[in-house]
Design a protein around this motif. Structure first.
Motif, mmCIF file in Angstrom:
data_model
loop_
_atom_site.group_PDB
_atom_site.id
_atom_site.type_symbol
_atom_site.label_atom_id
_atom_site.label_comp_id
_atom_site.label_asym_id
_atom_site.label_seq_id
_atom_site.Cartn_x
_atom_site.Cartn_y
_atom_site.Cartn_z
ATOM 1 N N GLN A 82 0.830 -1.211 0.000
ATOM 2 C CA GLN A 82 0.000 0.000 0.000
ATOM 3 C C GLN A 82 0.863 1.259 0.000
ATOM 4 O OE1 GLN A 82 -2.214 -0.797 3.527
ATOM 5 N NE2 GLN A 82 -3.325 -2.484 2.620
ATOM 6 N N GLY A 83 2.001 1.193 -0.652
ATOM 7 C CA GLY A 83 2.847 2.367 -0.753
ATOM 8 C C GLY A 83 3.930 2.463 0.294
ATOM 9 N N GLY A 84 4.048 1.496 1.146
ATOM 10 C CA GLY A 84 5.104 1.491 2.147
ATOM 11 C C GLY A 84 4.589 1.806 3.540
ATOM 12 N N PRO A 85 5.384 1.469 4.536
ATOM 13 C CA PRO A 85 4.969 1.694 5.927
ATOM 14 C C PRO A 85 4.869 3.189 6.246
ATOM 15 C CG PRO A 85 6.930 0.286 5.807
ATOM 16 C CD PRO A 85 6.653 0.786 4.448
ATOM 17 N N SER A 86 3.925 3.512 7.080
ATOM 18 C CA SER A 86 3.749 4.893 7.531
ATOM 19 C C SER A 86 4.633 5.137 8.754
ATOM 20 C CB SER A 86 2.285 5.133 7.910
ATOM 21 O OG SER A 86 1.973 4.431 9.104
ATOM 22 N N PRO A 87 4.802 6.391 9.132
ATOM 23 C CA PRO A 87 5.529 6.669 10.371
ATOM 24 C C PRO A 87 4.899 5.970 11.579
ATOM 25 C CG PRO A 87 5.328 8.671 9.081
ATOM 26 C CD PRO A 87 4.486 7.618 8.403
ATOM 27 N N LEU A 88 3.603 5.824 11.574
ATOM 28 C CA LEU A 88 2.918 5.130 12.665
ATOM 29 C C LEU A 88 3.287 3.642 12.690
ATOM 30 C CD1 LEU A 88 0.946 5.409 15.007
ATOM 31 C CD2 LEU A 88 -0.903 4.943 13.398
ATOM 32 N N ASP A 89 3.410 3.029 11.516
ATOM 33 C CA ASP A 89 3.827 1.628 11.445
ATOM 34 C C ASP A 89 5.223 1.452 12.039
ATOM 35 O OD1 ASP A 89 1.487 0.733 10.127
ATOM 36 O OD2 ASP A 89 2.316 1.275 8.170
#
Length: 81
Positions: free
Chosen positions: A45-52
């Motif tokens: 989904q476009g890569g991990p978010s900062p929250l991930d």
């Protein structure tokens, strides 16, 4: 002919206490596994978010903290007869 007797008594009380004592570490490791899986799934989904990434770091820190707490506990040793 001899009959074999199967032991089906299950774990001893000491075994159950040991498993219960380790449960916080097991739970922390499961949380870490969940965070790692979320990172893998985020790649689609476009890569991990900062929250991930934050979730992963917090889970790693929890595993370290709980493992250190568990290691610091006194160990009950069995006396050999």
């Amino acid at each position: 002919m001899r009959k074999l007797r199967l032991v089906t008594d299950g774990p001893s009380a000491a075994d159950l206490r040991a498993a219960e004592a380790e449960w916080p570490l097991i739970a922390a490791e499961l949380d870490l596994l969940d965070a790692e899986i979320a990172l893998i799934n985020a790649a689609d989904q476009g890569g991990p978010s900062p929250l991930d990434w934050r979730r992963l770091r917090r889970a790693e820190a929890r595993v370290t903290r709980v493992a250190a707490e568990l290691a610091a506990r006194p160990v009950a040793r069995k006396v050999a007869a």
